[in-house]
Design a protein around this motif. Structure first.
Motif, PDB file in Angstrom:
ATOM      1  N   PHE A 124      -2.820  -4.047   4.832  1.00  0.00           N
ATOM      2  CA  PHE A 124      -4.431  -3.906   4.362  1.00  0.00           C
ATOM      3  C   PHE A 124      -5.408  -4.133   5.372  1.00  0.00           C
ATOM      4  O   PHE A 124      -6.180  -5.093   5.475  1.00  0.00           O
ATOM      5  CB  PHE A 124      -4.514  -4.892   3.443  1.00  0.00           C
ATOM      6  N   LYS A 157      -4.262   2.929  -1.187  1.00  0.00           N
ATOM      7  CA  LYS A 157      -4.626   2.742   0.303  1.00  0.00           C
ATOM      8  C   LYS A 157      -4.716   1.382   0.837  1.00  0.00           C
ATOM      9  O   LYS A 157      -4.677   0.383   0.006  1.00  0.00           O
ATOM     10  CB  LYS A 157      -6.261   3.450   0.613  1.00  0.00           C
ATOM     11  N   GLY A 158      -4.712   1.201   1.958  1.00  0.00           N
ATOM     12  CA  GLY A 158      -4.764  -0.169   2.423  1.00  0.00           C
ATOM     13  C   GLY A 158      -3.760  -0.263   3.985  1.00  0.00           C
ATOM     14  O   GLY A 158      -3.759  -1.275   4.737  1.00  0.00           O
ATOM     15  N   ASP A 159      -3.166   0.833   4.175  1.00  0.00           N
ATOM     16  CA  ASP A 159      -2.196   0.861   5.481  1.00  0.00           C
ATOM     17  C   ASP A 159      -1.250  -0.167   5.633  1.00  0.00           C
ATOM     18  O   ASP A 159      -0.863  -0.471   4.413  1.00  0.00           O
ATOM     19  CB  ASP A 159      -3.271   0.923   6.479  1.00  0.00           C
ATOM     20  N   PRO A 194      -8.603  -3.226  -1.035  1.00  0.00           N
ATOM     21  CA  PRO A 194      -7.483  -3.787  -1.509  1.00  0.00           C
ATOM     22  C   PRO A 194      -6.977  -5.262  -0.989  1.00  0.00           C
ATOM     23  O   PRO A 194      -6.415  -6.023  -1.835  1.00  0.00           O
ATOM     24  CB  PRO A 194      -6.313  -2.882  -1.077  1.00  0.00           C
ATOM     25  N   ARG A 195      -7.445  -5.682   0.155  1.00  0.00           N
ATOM     26  CA  ARG A 195      -7.109  -7.004   0.756  1.00  0.00           C
ATOM     27  C   ARG A 195      -7.858  -7.949  -0.497  1.00  0.00           C
ATOM     28  O   ARG A 195      -7.105  -9.054  -0.509  1.00  0.00           O
ATOM     29  CB  ARG A 195      -7.705  -7.288   1.830  1.00  0.00           C
ATOM     30  N   ALA A 255       0.978  -1.265  -0.057  1.00  0.00           N
ATOM     31  CA  ALA A 255      -0.015   0.144   0.004  1.00  0.00           C
ATOM     32  C   ALA A 255       0.847   1.278  -0.139  1.00  0.00           C
ATOM     33  O   ALA A 255       1.721   1.484   0.783  1.00  0.00           O
ATOM     34  CB  ALA A 255      -0.997   0.019   1.384  1.00  0.00           C
ATOM     35  N   THR A 284     -10.097  -3.617   3.951  1.00  0.00           N
ATOM     36  CA  THR A 284     -10.178  -2.841   3.224  1.00  0.00           C
ATOM     37  C   THR A 284     -10.065  -3.326   1.753  1.00  0.00           C
ATOM     38  O   THR A 284      -9.557  -4.474   1.632  1.00  0.00           O
ATOM     39  CB  THR A 284      -9.146  -1.656   3.073  1.00  0.00           C
ATOM     40  N   ASP A 286       1.314   2.972   3.455  1.00  0.00           N
ATOM     41  CA  ASP A 286       2.041   2.285   4.586  1.00  0.00           C
ATOM     42  C   ASP A 286       2.886   3.242   5.286  1.00  0.00           C
ATOM     43  O   ASP A 286       3.830   3.686   4.730  1.00  0.00           O
ATOM     44  CB  ASP A 286       2.670   1.022   3.786  1.00  0.00           C
ATOM     45  N   TYR A 304      -1.310  -0.129  -4.089  1.00  0.00           N
ATOM     46  CA  TYR A 304      -2.372   0.482  -3.857  1.00  0.00           C
ATOM     47  C   TYR A 304      -2.450   1.626  -3.191  1.00  0.00           C
ATOM     48  O   TYR A 304      -1.486   1.867  -2.536  1.00  0.00           O
ATOM     49  CB  TYR A 304      -3.370  -0.687  -3.210  1.00  0.00           C
ATOM     50  N   TRP A 363      -5.631  -7.519  -4.045  1.00  0.00           N
ATOM     51  CA  TRP A 363      -4.714  -8.257  -4.068  1.00  0.00           C
ATOM     52  C   TRP A 363      -4.668  -9.794  -4.003  1.00  0.00           C
ATOM     53  O   TRP A 363      -3.835 -10.558  -4.612  1.00  0.00           O
ATOM     54  CB  TRP A 363      -3.451  -7.839  -3.033  1.00  0.00           C
TER      55      TRP A 363
END
Length: 320
Positions: free
Chosen positions: A295, A290-292, A301-302, A258, A299, A261, A288, A305
């Motif tokens: 992820f 966003k996703g920290d 993106p989890r 992310a 969110t 991150d 991505y 991906w």
């Protein structure tokens, strides 16, 4: 026909029977689709490299769900086998992160194993030893020793566990990604007392927001210092920095990170991808917005991906 409060008795019992049959079906479906779970020790007796005679019990931060584990003395491998599949499946050894200080054994272990099972993949969650000068000799290589032993056991028992021996990969998160990458770059150096000519090279790597470099510009200093200590020389930093050890015969790599991150800089993944390209290693990258870190909070993106990862595995021939 007898009436009961305006309802035909036949219809009443038909509905009850239908509901009962539906419940029985759902119960049977749930049972047949639950993964087969077994936890086994990585080593017989005391693991190699363990220093002390009296071994303390591992510390578990959450006694209910066991979501965080530290002070691992006896490493284990938990087998999540999807039920109802007769043919040999691909296998993924999951390496949870936690900065070489703890293991996120639930979020980055068991939950991911269940997601892999849904795709017909046999998953192995590795509970590896965390570096400690109090417990182990040469603490720097103890985690890699455990991962190599896990690869060895999965290959050795491939027929027994219904695994395709030519489709055994390693998935690592954060510091677990660093460890997984080490297995992909240093596979020809065995740190375990294994049989001669043991094949320790993974068939593929899946690295999610991985710690890659141990140099100050991009590193996660907590992971580096927990593994190596605070006094590192250049030779040691080079050995444990993945981008410095990329070679053209290492396994194919899938990367996800992310951009926002704040724990592990995205440059770890970007620099590794460039190094892989420079050596001609088959690789795929997904960045991505966003996703920290990891992820979090499920969110979008989890799922993105993970689905991209399954597609990559299928396109590479490991997943039917």
């Amino acid at each position: 026909m007898i009436k009961l409060s305006g309802i035909d008795i036949d219809l009443f019992f038909f509905k009850r029977r239908s509901i009962l049959l539906l419940l029985l079906f759902l119960m049977g479906y749930a049972c047949c689709c639950q993964p087969v779970i077994q936890e086994i020790p990585l080593f017989e007796g005391r693991p190699p490299g363990t220093r002390i005679q009296k071994i303390e019990e591992e510390k578990r931060y959450d006694p209910v769900v066991d979501s965080l584990v530290s002070r691992v003395i006896f490493p284990t491998l938990s087998i999540f086998k999807p039920a109802g599949i007769k043919h040999a499946t691909p296998a993924v050894i999951i390496v949870p992160g936690g900065g070489y200080h703890t293991l996120l054994i639930e979020r980055e272990g068991r939950k991911m194993a269940n997601a892999l099972n849904e795709k017909g993949i046999t998953a192995f969650v590795l509970k590896y030893r965390l570096p400690s000068t109090e417990y182990f000799d040469n603490r720097q290589v103890v985690p890699l020793m455990d991962l190599q032993q896990a690869i060895y056991l999965v290959r050795k028992n491939a027929a027994k566990w219904g695994v395709n021996p030519e489709a055994i990969g390693v998935m690592g998160f954060s510091a677990g990604g660093h460890l997984a990458l080490m297995a992909g770059t240093h596979y020809d150096t065995s740190f375990i007392p294994s049989l001669p000519h043991t094949h320790l090279k993974p068939d593929f790597l899946i690295l999610v927001n991985p710690v890659v470099s141990f140099y100050d510009s991009t590193t996660h200093s907590g992971s580096r210092d927990n593994l190596l200590g605070t006094n590192q020389n250049a030779q040691t930093l080079n050995f444990f920095s993945g981008e410095k050890n990329v070679r053209n015969n290492m396994p194919p790599v899938f990367l996800a990170h992310a951009l926002n991150d704040k724990v592990v800089k995205v440059e770890n993944t970007l620099n590794l991808f460039n190094a892989l390209r420079g050596q001609g290693v088959i690789s795929e990258i997904h960045i991505y917005a966003k996703g920290d870190h990891g992820f979090l909070n499920n969110t979008p993106p989890r799922d993105e991906w993970l689905n991209s990862c399954f597609y990559w595995m299928k396109s590479m021939g490991w997943l039917d």
